[in-house]
Design an enzyme around this catalytic site. Structure first.
Site, PDB file in Angstrom:
ATOM      1  N   GLY A   1       0.820  -1.218   0.000  1.00 19.93           N
ATOM      2  CA  GLY A   1       0.000   0.000   0.000  1.00 19.93           C
ATOM      3  C   GLY A   1       0.845   1.255   0.000  1.00 19.93           C
ATOM      4  O   GLY A   1       0.581   2.198  -0.756  1.00 19.93           O
TER       5      GLY A   1
ATOM      6  N   GLU B   1      11.084   2.853   5.782  1.00 14.70           N
ATOM      7  CA  GLU B   1      10.826   1.429   5.984  1.00 14.70           C
ATOM      8  C   GLU B   1      11.860   0.898   6.972  1.00 14.70           C
ATOM      9  O   GLU B   1      13.060   1.025   6.753  1.00 14.70           O
ATOM     10  CB  GLU B   1      10.923   0.684   4.638  1.00 14.70           C
ATOM     11  CG  GLU B   1      10.930  -0.828   4.745  1.00 14.70           C
ATOM     12  CD  GLU B   1       9.725  -1.415   5.484  1.00 14.70           C
ATOM     13  OE1 GLU B   1       8.576  -1.072   5.120  1.00 14.70           O
ATOM     14  OE2 GLU B   1       9.935  -2.182   6.441  1.00 14.70           O
TER      15      GLU B   1
ATOM     16  N   CYS C   1       4.035  -8.782   1.984  1.00 12.61           N
ATOM     17  CA  CYS C   1       3.706  -9.592   0.802  1.00 12.61           C
ATOM     18  C   CYS C   1       4.952 -10.095   0.094  1.00 12.61           C
ATOM     19  O   CYS C   1       5.086 -11.283  -0.182  1.00 12.61           O
ATOM     20  CB  CYS C   1       2.842  -8.779  -0.159  1.00 12.61           C
ATOM     21  SG  CYS C   1       2.516  -9.645  -1.696  1.00 12.61           S
TER      22      CYS C   1
ATOM     23  N   ALA D   1      10.418   5.156  11.437  1.00 10.93           N
ATOM     24  CA  ALA D   1       9.946   6.538  11.646  1.00 10.93           C
ATOM     25  C   ALA D   1       8.866   6.534  12.720  1.00 10.93           C
ATOM     26  O   ALA D   1       8.027   5.634  12.745  1.00 10.93           O
ATOM     27  CB  ALA D   1       9.381   7.093  10.343  1.00 10.93           C
TER      28      ALA D   1
ATOM     29  N   ARG E   1      -8.773 -24.441  17.375  1.00  8.38           N
ATOM     30  CA  ARG E   1      -9.700 -24.338  18.505  1.00  8.38           C
ATOM     31  C   ARG E   1     -11.154 -24.580  18.111  1.00  8.38           C
ATOM     32  O   ARG E   1     -11.986 -24.890  18.956  1.00  8.38           O
ATOM     33  CB  ARG E   1      -9.564 -22.977  19.186  1.00  8.38           C
ATOM     34  CG  ARG E   1     -10.032 -21.806  18.353  1.00  8.38           C
ATOM     35  CD  ARG E   1      -9.917 -20.503  19.133  1.00  8.38           C
ATOM     36  NE  ARG E   1     -10.291 -19.355  18.322  1.00  8.38           N
ATOM     37  CZ  ARG E   1     -10.245 -18.104  18.748  1.00  8.38           C
ATOM     38  NH1 ARG E   1      -9.827 -17.839  19.959  1.00  8.38           N
ATOM     39  NH2 ARG E   1     -10.603 -17.112  17.964  1.00  8.38           N
TER      40      ARG E   1
ATOM     41  N   GLY F   1      -3.475 -15.527  13.951  1.00 10.19           N
ATOM     42  CA  GLY F   1      -3.937 -14.190  13.605  1.00 10.19           C
ATOM     43  C   GLY F   1      -2.816 -13.173  13.574  1.00 10.19           C
ATOM     44  O   GLY F   1      -1.702 -13.440  14.033  1.00 10.19           O
TER      45      GLY F   1
ATOM     46  N   ASP G   1      -3.178  -3.225   5.907  1.00 12.06           N
ATOM     47  CA  ASP G   1      -3.495  -4.061   7.079  1.00 12.06           C
ATOM     48  C   ASP G   1      -3.511  -3.268   8.384  1.00 12.06           C
ATOM     49  O   ASP G   1      -4.141  -3.692   9.353  1.00 12.06           O
ATOM     50  CB  ASP G   1      -2.472  -5.190   7.223  1.00 12.06           C
ATOM     51  CG  ASP G   1      -2.642  -6.268   6.167  1.00 12.06           C
ATOM     52  OD1 ASP G   1      -3.427  -6.052   5.223  1.00 12.06           O
ATOM     53  OD2 ASP G   1      -1.989  -7.322   6.283  1.00 12.06           O
TER      54      ASP G   1
ATOM     55  N   THR H   1      -3.255  -7.999  -0.017  1.00 13.21           N
ATOM     56  CA  THR H   1      -2.322  -7.146  -0.756  1.00 13.21           C
ATOM     57  C   THR H   1      -3.000  -6.268  -1.818  1.00 13.21           C
ATOM     58  O   THR H   1      -2.798  -5.052  -1.827  1.00 13.21           O
ATOM     59  CB  THR H   1      -1.227  -8.017  -1.410  1.00 13.21           C
ATOM     60  OG1 THR H   1      -0.469  -8.597  -0.360  1.00 13.21           O
ATOM     61  CG2 THR H   1      -0.319  -7.217  -2.310  1.00 13.21           C
TER      62      THR H   1
ATOM     63  N   ALA I   1      -7.990 -15.914  -2.507  1.00 14.85           N
ATOM     64  CA  ALA I   1      -7.585 -17.318  -2.626  1.00 14.85           C
ATOM     65  C   ALA I   1      -6.949 -17.760  -1.327  1.00 14.85           C
ATOM     66  O   ALA I   1      -6.312 -16.969  -0.638  1.00 14.85           O
ATOM     67  CB  ALA I   1      -6.587 -17.479  -3.762  1.00 14.85           C
TER      68      ALA I   1
ATOM     69  N   HIS J   1     -14.320 -26.729 -23.533  1.00 14.86           N
ATOM     70  CA  HIS J   1     -14.170 -28.154 -23.270  1.00 14.86           C
ATOM     71  C   HIS J   1     -12.864 -28.691 -23.833  1.00 14.86           C
ATOM     72  O   HIS J   1     -12.472 -28.288 -24.920  1.00 14.86           O
ATOM     73  CB  HIS J   1     -15.352 -28.901 -23.909  1.00 14.86           C
ATOM     74  CG  HIS J   1     -15.367 -30.356 -23.584  1.00 14.86           C
ATOM     75  ND1 HIS J   1     -15.680 -30.826 -22.322  1.00 14.86           N
ATOM     76  CD2 HIS J   1     -15.082 -31.440 -24.347  1.00 14.86           C
ATOM     77  CE1 HIS J   1     -15.599 -32.150 -22.338  1.00 14.86           C
ATOM     78  NE2 HIS J   1     -15.235 -32.543 -23.544  1.00 14.86           N
TER      79      HIS J   1
ATOM     80  N   GLU K   1     -15.374 -25.312 -17.031  1.00 11.74           N
ATOM     81  CA  GLU K   1     -16.623 -25.372 -17.804  1.00 11.74           C
ATOM     82  C   GLU K   1     -17.817 -25.726 -16.917  1.00 11.74           C
ATOM     83  O   GLU K   1     -18.964 -25.402 -17.239  1.00 11.74           O
ATOM     84  CB  GLU K   1     -16.509 -26.350 -18.976  1.00 11.74           C
ATOM     85  CG  GLU K   1     -16.398 -27.803 -18.598  1.00 11.74           C
ATOM     86  CD  GLU K   1     -16.280 -28.708 -19.827  1.00 11.74           C
ATOM     87  OE1 GLU K   1     -17.139 -28.622 -20.714  1.00 11.74           O
ATOM     88  OE2 GLU K   1     -15.323 -29.505 -19.888  1.00 11.74           O
TER      89      GLU K   1
HETATM   90  P1  NDP Z   1      -6.814 -15.634  10.477  1.00 15.00           P
HETATM   91  O1  NDP Z   1      -7.523 -14.538  11.162  1.00 15.00           O
HETATM   92  O2  NDP Z   1      -7.178 -16.005   9.094  1.00 15.00           O
HETATM   93  O3  NDP Z   1      -6.893 -16.939  11.376  1.00 15.00           O
HETATM   94  C1  NDP Z   1      -6.504 -16.954  12.715  1.00 15.00           C
HETATM   95  C2  NDP Z   1      -6.772 -18.332  13.274  1.00 15.00           C
HETATM   96  O4  NDP Z   1      -6.275 -18.411  14.594  1.00 15.00           O
HETATM   97  C3  NDP Z   1      -8.252 -18.654  13.321  1.00 15.00           C
HETATM   98  O5  NDP Z   1      -8.423 -20.007  12.977  1.00 15.00           O
HETATM   99  C4  NDP Z   1      -8.600 -18.414  14.792  1.00 15.00           C
HETATM  100  O6  NDP Z   1      -9.636 -19.215  15.255  1.00 15.00           O
HETATM  101  C5  NDP Z   1      -7.303 -18.830  15.468  1.00 15.00           C
HETATM  102  N1  NDP Z   1      -7.104 -18.165  16.748  1.00 15.00           N
HETATM  103  C6  NDP Z   1      -7.225 -16.851  17.035  1.00 15.00           C
HETATM  104  N2  NDP Z   1      -6.934 -16.614  18.321  1.00 15.00           N
HETATM  105  C7  NDP Z   1      -6.624 -17.793  18.870  1.00 15.00           C
HETATM  106  C8  NDP Z   1      -6.246 -18.205  20.175  1.00 15.00           C
HETATM  107  N3  NDP Z   1      -6.135 -17.332  21.177  1.00 15.00           N
HETATM  108  N4  NDP Z   1      -5.998 -19.517  20.382  1.00 15.00           N
HETATM  109  C9  NDP Z   1      -6.125 -20.418  19.397  1.00 15.00           C
HETATM  110  N5  NDP Z   1      -6.471 -20.090  18.128  1.00 15.00           N
HETATM  111  C10 NDP Z   1      -6.732 -18.801  17.875  1.00 15.00           C
HETATM  112  O7  NDP Z   1      -5.279 -15.229  10.607  1.00 15.00           O
HETATM  113  P2  NDP Z   1      -3.994 -15.678   9.825  1.00 15.00           P
HETATM  114  O8  NDP Z   1      -2.904 -15.406  10.786  1.00 15.00           O
HETATM  115  O9  NDP Z   1      -4.107 -17.041   9.262  1.00 15.00           O
HETATM  116  O10 NDP Z   1      -3.962 -14.649   8.616  1.00 15.00           O
HETATM  117  C11 NDP Z   1      -4.077 -13.248   8.864  1.00 15.00           C
HETATM  118  C12 NDP Z   1      -4.671 -12.542   7.699  1.00 15.00           C
HETATM  119  O11 NDP Z   1      -3.710 -12.425   6.687  1.00 15.00           O
HETATM  120  C13 NDP Z   1      -5.840 -13.248   7.033  1.00 15.00           C
HETATM  121  O12 NDP Z   1      -7.060 -12.983   7.656  1.00 15.00           O
HETATM  122  C14 NDP Z   1      -5.782 -12.718   5.639  1.00 15.00           C
HETATM  123  O13 NDP Z   1      -6.512 -11.522   5.608  1.00 15.00           O
HETATM  124  C15 NDP Z   1      -4.310 -12.463   5.427  1.00 15.00           C
HETATM  125  N6  NDP Z   1      -3.716 -13.543   4.603  1.00 15.00           N
HETATM  126  C16 NDP Z   1      -4.142 -13.728   3.336  1.00 15.00           C
HETATM  127  C17 NDP Z   1      -3.625 -14.737   2.568  1.00 15.00           C
HETATM  128  C18 NDP Z   1      -4.122 -14.939   1.187  1.00 15.00           C
HETATM  129  O14 NDP Z   1      -4.720 -14.036   0.624  1.00 15.00           O
HETATM  130  N7  NDP Z   1      -3.946 -16.124   0.593  1.00 15.00           N
HETATM  131  C19 NDP Z   1      -2.582 -15.633   3.063  1.00 15.00           C
HETATM  132  C20 NDP Z   1      -2.222 -15.367   4.418  1.00 15.00           C
HETATM  133  C21 NDP Z   1      -2.771 -14.360   5.151  1.00 15.00           C
HETATM  134  P3  NDP Z   1     -11.202 -18.888  14.940  1.00 15.00           P
HETATM  135  O15 NDP Z   1     -11.423 -19.371  13.537  1.00 15.00           O
HETATM  136  O16 NDP Z   1     -11.935 -19.686  15.954  1.00 15.00           O
HETATM  137  O17 NDP Z   1     -11.365 -17.420  15.103  1.00 15.00           O
END
Ligand code: NDP
Length: 459
Positions: free
Chosen positions: A15, A34, A42, A114, A200, A265, A306, A314, A344, A439, A444
């Site tokens: 961004g 940076e 990314c 910064a 979980r 997360g 983000d 991204t 994806a 095809h 398809e």
């Molecule tokens: P997500 O938010 O996708 O997933 C976090 C996972 O951790 C969830 O399954 C969540 O469970 C679990 N969780 C959260 N807190 C706890 C805890 N305290 N104890 C145990 N489990 C927990 O985060 P990611 O880190 O996988 O990815 C972050 C973001 O980055 C994504 O949301 C996406 O936007 C981006 N990303 C995109 C990609 C792509 O476009 N291909 C690839 C990688 C990242 P629950 O489901 O129960 O909430």
């Protein structure tokens, strides 16, 4: 009042770089800072190296599948070090291109951290210089989150360190059930690592269409990932002599492994930026609060990507950055539209999805028609691949508009990018049906599904 710069961007990820270049190209005096490496999550430790790891991991199965087509690939071997070196060379090359593009656009690049001093000036931490600007854009992205109170969390890695493993682990445990956990479980299982995913919840990929979730969940197991659900880590022990780790869960036996990865997360990277002191509002998770033009609560400070925790992808950060610069420095721009953004998950098989899940659509529109199919690809007929493709269309009953398309299967990210155009344009199911099939192809099926899905309890 005169400032050193018209625009100062903090964070040279997707961004920030797009915004800085677009503004500089209009003749504005622009700088960017940076603290790590130009390119951001990314390019440096996210989408790009992750996808290389996905590609690397897919080969093991390809060698096996090739046999059905008459090829023999006896005992193919994998050199993890060689692959990682090649991957990092490419990441270095891309980071260099980002830096060159900034320089060529006339943007001053400060490769240091910064922090805000006041609403019109920042301190460059490495050189201890104060620089002023009329406008600021915060584009510092996010960082992996780890529960600090988890005993032994210091023995774990995140998606930052996973790209710097010195050797391929023999056994690995991954916590989480989101994008990152699912993608890396597939990567390491594909590379032959005994991989265990601890989630979980009950079914991975919370928030996605239910059929996608169950398909991916089963796919993980099919690829040999041991999936433990409704369970969380309680502690991680390290045997100092062997370096081996034991993960303890809230139920069941401990799991021994070499590497534990937390993918639970990400959080916006706002700590220590001095935002409070200049009056920029942040949410409890650190996300900067912005309006639809990405402006923060301080008039001359904006934020994209983000760090705002809107839609953490991204291409969205790029569009937000571009929209910011075009509206402030260019000929104007409409704010980015967050609906129908294709996305994806590079699980194995991958997910491609655009629009609403069936659950969301039912909640919003009440009546929807579902068209779905599950089948083996033509290639699988000879390769012996047991996995099935899922294709699903969610159609609003009132006007026949396709409001969601979900695919799990080979090439689904490529397919969904094109389907995304039709969904964004508001194409109807009748228009999908009017489109002639290509095809033989997997895609398809998207234009040949005629039977509405009737849930078994209603049939
Ligand atoms: P997500 O938010 O996708 O997933 C976090 C996972 O951790 C969830 O399954 C969540 O469970 C679990 N969780 C959260 N807190 C706890 C805890 N305290 N104890 C145990 N489990 C927990 O985060 P990611 O880190 O996988 O990815 C972050 C973001 O980055 C994504 O949301 C996406 O936007 C981006 N990303 C995109 C990609 C792509 O476009 N291909 C690839 C990688 C990242 P629950 O489901 O129960 O909430």
């Amino acid at each position: 009042m005169s400032y050193d710069y018209d625009l100062f961007v903090i964070g040279a990820g997707s961004g920030g770089v797009r915004a800085a270049r677009r503004a500089a190209m209009t003749g504005a005096k622009v700088a960017i800072a940076e603290e790590y490496r130009v390119g951001g999550t990314c390019v440096i430790r996210g989408c790009v190296p992750k996808k290389f790891m996905v590609y690397a991991s897919e080969y093991a199965e390809m060698f096996k599948h090739a046999e059905g087509y008459g090829w023999s690939a006896d005992n193919p071997t994998f050199d993890f070090r060689k692959f990682m070196d090649n991957m990092h060379s490419e990441v270095d090359r891309l980071s260099g291109i980002y830096l060159r593009n900034l320089n060529n656009s006339g943007v001053d690049v400060f490769e240091e951290r910064a922090e805000f001093v006041d609403a019109h000036s920042i301190r460059l931490i490495g050189s201890d210089k104060i620089v002023s600007a009329e406008k600021f854009l915060v584009a510092t992205g996010g960082t992996p989150w780890q529960p600090e109170d988890l005993p032994g969390v210091e023995h774990t890695i995140t998606s930052n360190e996973v790209f710097h493993l010195k050797e391929l682990p023999k056994q690995m445990v991954i916590a989480g059930g989101g994008y990152i956990a699912v993608e890396f479980a597939g990567v390491f299982a594909g590379l032959g690592v005994d991989t265990c995913l601890v989630y979980r919840g009950e079914t991975v990929l919370n928030g996605f269409d239910w059929d996608v979730r169950t398909h991916v969940h089963e796919g993980l197991k099919q690829k040999g990932v041991r999936v433990i659900t409704q369970s969380v880590f309680t502690s991680i022990d390290k045997d100092e002599e062997s370096g081996r780790l034991t993960v303890h869960l809230d139920q069941g036996d401990g799991i021994d492994c070499d590497v534990v990865m937390m993918a639970v997360g990400r959080r916006p990277a706002t700590a220590g930026l001095g935002l409070e002191q200049v009056g920029v509002d942040v949410k409890s998770n650190g996300a900067i609060v912005v309006d639809e033009t990405s402006r923060t609560s301080v008039d001359n400070i904006w934020a994209v990507g983000d760090v705002t925790d809107r839609m953490n992808l991204t291409p969205v950060a790029i569009r937000e950055g571009q929209s910011f610069s075009d509206s402030l420095f260019g000929d104007g721009a409409d704010p980015f539209e967050y609906d129908n953004v294709p996305t994806a998950v590079f699980s194995q098989p991958p997910v491609g999805t655009v629009g609403m899940s069936e659950e969301e659509a039912r909640h919003k529109f009440g009546k929807v028609d579902i068209y779905k199919t599950s089948f083996k690809t033509m290639k699988a007929a000879l390769s012996g691949d047991e996995s099935r493709v899922l294709m699903k269309l969610v159609v609003r009953q009132s006007d026949d508009v396709v409001v969601g398309c979900h695919i799990v299967g080979p090439d689904s990210p490529e397919i969904i990018q094109a389907v995304g155009i039709a969904v964004k344009m508001g194409a109807t199911k009748a228009q999908f049906d009017n489109t002639c099939a290509l095809h033989p192809s997997t895609a398809e099926e998207l234009v040949t599904m005629r039977e509405k899905f009737v849930p078994p309890e209603l049939s």
